[in-house]
Enzyme design. Structure first.
Site, short mmCIF file in Angstrom:
data_model
loop_
_atom_site.label_atom_id
_atom_site.label_comp_id
_atom_site.label_asym_id
_atom_site.label_seq_id
_atom_site.Cartn_x
_atom_site.Cartn_y
_atom_site.Cartn_z
N GLU A 84 -3.78 -9.53 3.98
CA GLU A 84 -4.54 -9.19 5.17
C GLU A 84 -5.68 -10.16 5.46
OE1 GLU A 84 -3.49 -7.15 2.88
OE2 GLU A 84 -2.86 -5.23 3.71
N GLU A 90 0.83 -1.22 0.00
CA GLU A 90 0.00 0.00 0.00
C GLU A 90 0.85 1.25 0.00
OE1 GLU A 90 -2.32 -1.52 3.34
OE2 GLU A 90 -4.12 -1.25 2.13
N1 T1G Z 1 4.35 -7.47 11.91
C1 T1G Z 1 5.09 -7.80 12.99
N2 T1G Z 1 5.99 -8.82 13.02
C2 T1G Z 1 6.14 -9.52 11.87
C3 T1G Z 1 5.40 -9.23 10.70
C4 T1G Z 1 4.48 -8.15 10.76
N3 T1G Z 1 3.78 -7.78 9.68
N4 T1G Z 1 5.79 -10.13 9.74
C5 T1G Z 1 6.71 -10.92 10.30
N5 T1G Z 1 6.92 -10.57 11.57
C6 T1G Z 1 7.89 -11.18 12.50
C7 T1G Z 1 7.56 -12.63 12.79
O1 T1G Z 1 6.62 -12.70 13.85
C8 T1G Z 1 8.92 -13.16 13.16
O2 T1G Z 1 9.19 -12.70 14.49
C9 T1G Z 1 9.87 -12.41 12.24
O3 T1G Z 1 9.15 -11.21 11.84
C10 T1G Z 1 10.26 -13.18 11.00
O4 T1G Z 1 9.00 -13.61 10.42
C11 T1G Z 1 -2.62 -1.80 6.94
C12 T1G Z 1 -3.41 -4.08 8.14
C13 T1G Z 1 7.27 -11.30 5.64
C14 T1G Z 1 6.94 -13.44 4.36
O5 T1G Z 1 0.65 -10.42 6.84
O6 T1G Z 1 4.22 -13.26 5.83
O7 T1G Z 1 -0.38 -4.68 6.57
O8 T1G Z 1 9.55 -14.95 15.51
O9 T1G Z 1 9.52 -16.07 10.56
O10 T1G Z 1 9.71 -16.78 7.09
O11 T1G Z 1 -3.50 -2.98 5.16
O12 T1G Z 1 6.87 -12.91 8.04
O13 T1G Z 1 11.49 -13.55 14.77
O14 T1G Z 1 10.10 -12.86 16.76
O15 T1G Z 1 7.62 -15.17 9.11
O16 T1G Z 1 11.24 -14.84 6.37
C15 T1G Z 1 0.23 -7.73 6.37
C16 T1G Z 1 3.26 -11.29 7.54
C17 T1G Z 1 0.06 -7.22 7.77
C18 T1G Z 1 2.99 -10.35 6.37
C19 T1G Z 1 8.74 -13.24 6.07
N6 T1G Z 1 1.50 -8.43 6.24
N7 T1G Z 1 4.61 -11.79 7.52
O17 T1G Z 1 8.75 -14.63 6.30
O18 T1G Z 1 10.04 -14.74 8.49
S1 T1G Z 1 -1.49 -6.46 8.00
C20 T1G Z 1 1.60 -9.74 6.51
C21 T1G Z 1 4.96 -12.80 6.66
C22 T1G Z 1 -1.40 -5.04 7.08
C23 T1G Z 1 -2.47 -3.04 6.13
C24 T1G Z 1 -2.68 -4.29 6.89
C25 T1G Z 1 6.37 -13.30 6.80
C26 T1G Z 1 7.31 -12.80 5.70
P1 T1G Z 1 10.15 -13.57 15.45
P2 T1G Z 1 8.98 -15.00 9.65
P3 T1G Z 1 10.00 -15.32 7.01
#
Ligand code: T1G
Length: 701
Positions: A125, A105
């Site tokens: 999301e 976004e």
């Molecule tokens: N927020 C906070 N922490 C996050 C995070 C996030 N979005 N994504 C990952 N982490 C942390 C995760 O908990 C872990 O922490 C570490 O990063 C490594 O993650 C307004 C409302 C990006 C593909 O849904 O899909 O945007 O265990 O083990 O395998 O419209 O993380 O090390 O303490 O998964 O390399 C939308 C979610 C949010 C993406 C990387 N975004 N993340 O994978 O590492 S909502 C998502 C993932 C939003 C807007 C809306 C994956 C990754 P720790 P990991 P990875």
């Protein structure tokens, strides 16, 4: 400038860099930093264009999920993006890794986007029970069109950079250094005198299609396919607003729908599921210096369904694997099974012929244990009989090199006893795959008393390599998943004696969100498996302990489920559709009569309590005994191995959401009426009395 967002002047270009490990999530500091940086660039007369890059493995991967449910902190992401889009100087987002959710976004708020060839972009999301809440539902359709935008937003699946270029989401691809590519593109924007191209002002994607019909069709399809889910239909409603309203109003509508999703209990459950899966990979008492051993080659003992499935996991991960069977005939059948399994994927179009042949080359059939001398890891997947396991492990211990890890795929036998068959118990671990092993993501890593830290770390690492969700469990009958499912299945069967039919019980649990009801599941796996387990359990319980009898009657009648054409349901040859089994009704009547139970109609709420609370009560005992590290690990096991609905977070999260006092009251009532199977778990009693939740509990507390 904040320490997570940096602004530098490179000639006439403002270079803005986000550095917020591990995934550059849009926490409040990043939002503040971005706003300050873009404001400063806007105010600086020397600046002619802006380039936005991120450090680390990925462009911004979304909002900071940890902030959900907490009071919002300014600036909001939509406000930051509105400023970026409204700026008078052209900006370019330089995408690498995965630009997801709020990250995409932000990139859509920039005027141009370039991406490295291996990058991905997406709006996941919906997987968190949400919808893109910072303009994604309004801006993406304006670039990519309504159909593509709906595909991406409702599925939550990312697309590759090249596909993003095809759909006008990204302008062009680049290779090599992010900053160089960003600065070069920004310079080009200046030289070409390009003005800001505001995504919100684009209309091409909204034209040329019957969006109303498209939206209506997608709504009907999603309402059916994603039954019970809250946010997918709101995703569609938000995109529908983009087809009808000017940007400002569409953004307002999007925020309203986003707020509805944010409040939904499904969002809390799905966010819990997201973090629970990542928490499961952390082993509380594993020393930081416990380094995994390198696994360059593996072997699987036993070429049955499980053995072949496990072997394919290694081939899929690009690791050579020997598959050992007792003789050439059995080996031939096993290798054919491997080829047929891949062949089905090729037929479905999910695997190319070339990839199939490449993977099959990694599977080497052997019949001689001596060929295993140099492998790094062996997984035994033979018949569930301790005598057979003993023979296998004694042979493995004799032939495998020192340091090789010997694992058992046993689904419930005592891994400590298996380890004792060898002179290397510290190198023995359980790796419990779930059938079909090459499909199911769950892997229970069964930690024996003597399993070393290094072997445990290796088991977790190989699980990750095989793309499994690995959860550490302790040794007991059934470990975690099966130990709990025994209770659930038994209670479901008692309901048949109380008056329910398999259709009613399965229907109630499917309405709850389970992927499959308990009786359809038993017919799939075979009723004889449960019969053997009940026989073993009877030997360890007081003779007066009541067991349901319907399943035994079906086994005696040779009705073992799908494999015999009839079990709880009847099946037409070659067809898995469950039909009513006319032979069952008399058996149910007889079972109720034998128990002196007056058959009655059971309501869905009772069916859910009787089955799901059986999982919860056993899960509480498992926690107290230290068989699972944390309640969220139990949730991860049920979400990934037993078809528990992610939008309910898992059995333990579900119990927390109902309230442990409510759960305990029902367990006590069932204990009074149904006997000691329902003896309340002490931990459940304690937490309920203290007004706490399973998710607050830590071992030893
Ligand atoms: N927020 C906070 N922490 C996050 C995070 C996030 N979005 N994504 C990952 N982490 C942390 C995760 O908990 C872990 O922490 C570490 O990063 C490594 O993650 C307004 C409302 C990006 C593909 O849904 O899909 O945007 O265990 O083990 O395998 O419209 O993380 O090390 O303490 O998964 O390399 C939308 C979610 C949010 C993406 C990387 N975004 N993340 O994978 O590492 S909502 C998502 C993932 C939003 C807007 C809306 C994956 C990754 P720790 P990991 P990875």
């Amino acid at each position: 400038m904040s320490d997570v967002v940096r602004l530098e002047r490179r000639g006439a270009i403002a270079l803005i860099t986000v550095n917020n490990p591990p995934v550059n999530a849009l926490g409040v500091a990043v939002r503040q930093g971005l706003l300050e940086a873009f404001r400063a660039a806007e105010a600086d007369a020397e600046v002619r264009a802006v380039a936005l890059v991120c450090e680390g493995n990925t462009f911004i991967a979304g909002a900071d999920i940890k902030e959900f449910g907490k009071p919002p902190q300014a600036p909001s992401l939509p406000d930051v993006i509105a400023f970026i889009e409204g700026a008078s100087k052209p900006s370019v987002a330089v995408i690498h890794g995965t630009a997801l959710g709020g990250g995409l976004e932000v990139a859509l708020g920039c005027h141009y986007r370039i991406a490295r060839g291996d990058a991905k972009v997406g709006l996941p999301e919906v997987k968190l029970g949400l919808l893109p809440g910072a303009g994604g539902t309004q801006r993406l359709p304006r670039l990519a069109g309504v159909a593509k935008a709906l595909d991406m937003i409702v599925s939550g699946q990312p697309i590759g950079a090249a596909e993003a270029v095809e759909h006008h989401i990204v302008d062009e691809l680049f290779e090599g250094d992010l900053v160089e590519a960003g600065l070069a593109y920004a310079h080009r924007m200046v030289e070409e005198g390009r003005a800001p191209r505001r995504t919100g002002e684009q209309t091409r994607g909204l034209e040329g299609a019957d969006n109303e019909a498209l939206i209506a069709a997608r709504h009907a399809e999603v309402a059916k396919r994603m039954r019970g889910l809250f946010s997918p239909l709101r995703c569609i409603a938000a995109v529908e607003a983009a087809t009808r309203l000017p940007l400002a109003e569409g953004l307002r509508r999007e925020r309203e729908l986003f707020a509805e999703c944010l409040q939904s209990p499904q969002r809390a459950a799905l966010v819990h599921s997201f973090f629970a899966e990542r928490q499961a990979s952390k082993i509380a008492d594993l020393p930081a210096d416990a380094k995994p051993r390198e696994i360059r080659s593996a072997a699987v003992i036993g070429g049955g369904t499980m053995g072949v499935g496990i072997a394919l996991c290694f081939a899929n991960a690009g690791l050579p694997v020997k598959l050992l069977e007792i003789d050439d005939a059995a080996l031939g059948r096993a290798l054919q099974r491997a080829r047929d399994t891949y062949g089905a994927s090729v037929k479905r179009g999910s695997l190319s012929e070339e990839a199939m042949e490449k993977r099959l080359k990694l599977v080497e059939g052997v019949t001689d244990y001596a060929t295993l001398a140099e492998v790094d890891l062996v997984i035994e997947a033979v018949f569930e009989d301790m005598g057979v396991k003993q023979q296998v492990f004694e042979k493995l211990d004799a032939v495998c090199r020192p340091g090789a890890i010997l694992a058992s795929n046993t689904s419930s036998l005592d891994v400590n006893q298996i380890a004792a068959f060898t002179r290397r118990p510290e190198d023995v671990v359980g790796l419990h795959f779930f059938s079909p092993a090459n499909v199911m993501r769950l892997l229970e890593v069964v930690r024996g008393e003597k399993t070393s830290h290094e072997v445990l770390a290796t088991a977790m690492a190989i699980g990750k390599k095989l793309k499994k969700v690995s959860v550490v469990v302790g040794v007991c009958d059934g470990f975690v998943g099966n130990r709990m499912i025994f209770q659930y299945g038994r209670e479901a069967e008692f309901l048949l004696e109380e008056g329910a039919t398999p259709q009613q019980v399965d229907g109630a649990l499917r309405n709850f969100g389970m992927a499959m009801g308990p009786f359809a599941m038993r017919d799939l796996s075979g009723l004889d498996i449960g019969q053997a387990i009940r026989k073993r359990q009877r030997a360890t319980l007081p003779p007066d302990r009541d067991f349901p009898t319907v399943s035994d009657r079906l086994c005696e009648a040779g009705m073992l489920g799908q494999k015999t054409g009839a079990g709880y349901y009847r099946y037409e040859p070659g067809n898995r559709t469950p039909l009513e089994n006319p032979d069952l009704a008399p058996m149910l009547e007889a079972a109720s009569r034998e128990k002196g139970v007056e058959r009655r109609t059971l309501d869905e709420a009772y069916i859910i309590e009787r089955t799901i609370y059986a999982l919860v009560n056993e899960g509480a005992k498992i926690l107290e005994e230290g068989i699972a590290q944390r309640s969220s690990d139990i949730d991860v096991i049920y979400l990934n191995g037993y078809g528990f609905p992610a939008f309910r977070g898992g059995p333990m999260f579900y119990a927390d959401s109902v309230g442990l006092d409510t759960v305990l009251a029902k367990v006590k009532e069932l204990h009074a009426r149904c006997g000691d199977w329902w003896k309340p778990a002490p931990l459940l009693e304690r937490l309920a009395a203290e007004g706490r939740r399973f998710s607050d509990w830590q071992p030893g507390q």
